[in-house]
Design a protein around this motif. Structure first.
Motif, PDB file in Angstrom:
ATOM      1  N   LEU A   1      28.992 -17.459 -63.566  1.00  0.00           N
ATOM      2  CA  LEU A   1      28.156 -16.658 -62.657  1.00  0.00           C
ATOM      3  C   LEU A   1      28.885 -15.379 -62.249  1.00  0.00           C
ATOM      4  CD1 LEU A   1      25.677 -16.217 -60.832  1.00  0.00           C
ATOM      5  CD2 LEU A   1      26.795 -17.648 -59.110  1.00  0.00           C
ATOM      6  N   GLN A   2      30.180 -15.541 -61.944  1.00  0.00           N
ATOM      7  CA  GLN A   2      30.978 -14.384 -61.553  1.00  0.00           C
ATOM      8  C   GLN A   2      31.010 -13.349 -62.697  1.00  0.00           C
ATOM      9  OE1 GLN A   2      34.841 -15.748 -60.430  1.00  0.00           O
ATOM     10  NE2 GLN A   2      34.849 -14.517 -58.569  1.00  0.00           N
ATOM     11  N   GLN A   3      31.255 -13.830 -63.896  1.00  0.00           N
ATOM     12  CA  GLN A   3      31.317 -12.932 -65.067  1.00  0.00           C
ATOM     13  C   GLN A   3      29.987 -12.226 -65.298  1.00  0.00           C
ATOM     14  OE1 GLN A   3      32.513 -14.854 -68.711  1.00  0.00           O
ATOM     15  NE2 GLN A   3      34.320 -15.752 -67.783  1.00  0.00           N
ATOM     16  N   LYS A   4      28.906 -13.016 -65.273  1.00  0.00           N
ATOM     17  CA  LYS A   4      27.594 -12.457 -65.597  1.00  0.00           C
ATOM     18  C   LYS A   4      27.083 -11.520 -64.488  1.00  0.00           C
ATOM     19  CE  LYS A   4      25.813 -13.148 -68.940  1.00  0.00           C
ATOM     20  NZ  LYS A   4      26.070 -12.592 -70.286  1.00  0.00           N
ATOM     21  N   THR A   5      27.424 -11.854 -63.238  1.00  0.00           N
ATOM     22  CA  THR A   5      27.001 -10.985 -62.132  1.00  0.00           C
ATOM     23  C   THR A   5      27.670  -9.623 -62.266  1.00  0.00           C
ATOM     24  OG1 THR A   5      26.808 -12.920 -60.734  1.00  0.00           O
ATOM     25  CG2 THR A   5      26.829 -10.819 -59.608  1.00  0.00           C
ATOM     26  N   SER A   6      28.961  -9.668 -62.589  1.00  0.00           N
ATOM     27  CA  SER A   6      29.697  -8.419 -62.737  1.00  0.00           C
ATOM     28  C   SER A   6      29.130  -7.607 -63.915  1.00  0.00           C
ATOM     29  CB  SER A   6      31.169  -8.781 -62.914  1.00  0.00           C
ATOM     30  OG  SER A   6      31.835  -7.835 -63.605  1.00  0.00           O
TER      31      SER A   6
ATOM     32  N   PHE B   1      25.672  -3.109 -65.729  1.00  0.00           N
ATOM     33  CA  PHE B   1      24.497  -2.699 -66.508  1.00  0.00           C
ATOM     34  C   PHE B   1      23.524  -1.905 -65.635  1.00  0.00           C
ATOM     35  CE2 PHE B   1      20.122  -3.814 -67.929  1.00  0.00           C
ATOM     36  CZ  PHE B   1      20.144  -3.197 -69.170  1.00  0.00           C
ATOM     37  N   VAL B   2      23.252  -2.444 -64.431  1.00  0.00           N
ATOM     38  CA  VAL B   2      22.313  -1.773 -63.519  1.00  0.00           C
ATOM     39  C   VAL B   2      22.840  -0.390 -63.137  1.00  0.00           C
ATOM     40  CG1 VAL B   2      21.285  -1.889 -61.199  1.00  0.00           C
ATOM     41  CG2 VAL B   2      21.313  -3.918 -62.655  1.00  0.00           C
TER      42      VAL B   2
END
Lengths: 214, 113
Positions: free
Chosen positions: B87-92, B97-98
């Motif tokens: 989750l930490q990796q993907k959130t970052s 990306f945003v």
């Protein structure tokens, strides 16, 4: 036409007929539909028959849910494990067959293949490394960080033919002249070194795969 | 409502984020997702379960059945240590990306499409 919760669950069960662990999904869907029926009864005063079209619209058709469930879970640890182990064994069997043919039945075509392959050993080693990276990547992508144990297990089982061949070469248990001019001391050293780095290479692939897993 | 493919691609990340806050069962997750997004994020509710089961297979979440005071037992999902890590990796990754997209399409002085 789905007119009741039971209709929906019956279709779902039929669609998942040959799927493992389907009971858990069906039980969860059963509970979810009950929650939706309760919600629609309170909000709109709908009975089961009147509520079902809206419920099917919100859930998705049972055929669609079943198809997605099968897609998400069709790759099992055993399938991945034995695919990679088998491919590695095929590489070895291919190599053994080519060596035997080259030495026992030196046809021009076989000699040509042998000469070509032994002249591009660096390329073959790099491609072989990529195979082990792909092993890690696929496990990481499909099973996420939880696939670490599967990676270790698959790696060691798949490595057996490599260790066996290395033992036969190092202890000179096979006719060394069969591999001329391949088995020079530097080439053997490169092969041993490559084998040592196989796990780190697979692990890099695994970590890369985990990033793609979600 | 957003493009279905866009939502589908982010469903796992949303599920992990919601479960990072508390253990939840399927219907509760749907309600939470809708409420927090102002009903803009609506997925086919039935497809959440295959996604949850995949996260379970990947050991990002685990599950347990619990009986409430009233009514039948429910299957609760909870985030695992591996789930927190991904989750930490993907959130970052998502935030980067945003930001990048914002830089491209969110510049002042340009009309949006």
């Amino acid at each position: 036409m789905i007119q009741s919760k039971q209709d929906y669950l019956t279709i779902l069960e039929q669609e998942l007929h040959h799927t493992a662990d389907k009971d858990e999904l069906i039980r969860e869907m059963d509970l979810h539909i009950s929650e939706l029926l309760h919600e629609l009864a309170l909000a709109k005063g709908l009975g089961e028959g009147a509520a079902m079209p809206e419920i099917v619209e919100r859930l998705g058709a049972p055929e669609h849910v079943a198809a997605q469930y099968q897609t998400e879970l069709e790759v099992t640890p055993k399938k991945v494990q034995w695919t990679f182990i088998s491919v590695n064994i095929v590489f070895f069997i291919g190599g053994i067959c080519l060596t035997l043919l080259y030495n026992l039945l030196p046809l021009p075509f076989v000699s040509h293949v042998w000469t070509t392959l032994t002249s591009i050993t660096a390329v073959i080693i790099i491609l072989y490394m990529l195979f082990w990276m792909l092993l890690g990547y696929e496990i990481g992508k499909e099973f996420g960080l939880g696939g670490r144990r599967l990676l270790i297990k698959t790696f060691y089982i798949a490595l057996m033919p490599n260790i066996l061949l290395m033992g036969l070469v190092v202890f000179r248990l096979m006719p060394m002249n069969w591999f001329d001019p391949l088995l020079t001391p530097p080439f053997i050293a490169v092969c041993i070194l490559s084998t040592i780095v196989l796990y780190p290479v697979s692990y890099v692939g695994f970590r890369w795969g985990t990033i793609q897993s979600v | 409502m957003f493009n279905r493919e866009l939502v589908k691609g982010s469903t796992s990340l949303i599920l992990l984020q919601l479960l990072a806050e508390k253990d939840m069962y399927g219907y509760e997750i749907v309600k939470e997702m809708e409420a927090r997004s102002g009903y803009a994020l609506q997925v086919k509710e039935g497809t959440l379960y295959p996604a949850l089961h995949k996260l379970e297979k990947q050991k990002y979440v685990d599950a347990y059945w619990q009986e409430p005071d009233k009514g039948p037992a429910r299957k609760y999902y909870r985030l695992t240590a591996e789930g927190k890590e991904i989750l930490q990796q993907k959130t970052s990754e998502w935030q980067s990306f945003v930001k990048a997209i914002d830089k491209v399409i969110g510049r002042k002085g340009y009309d949006s499409v």
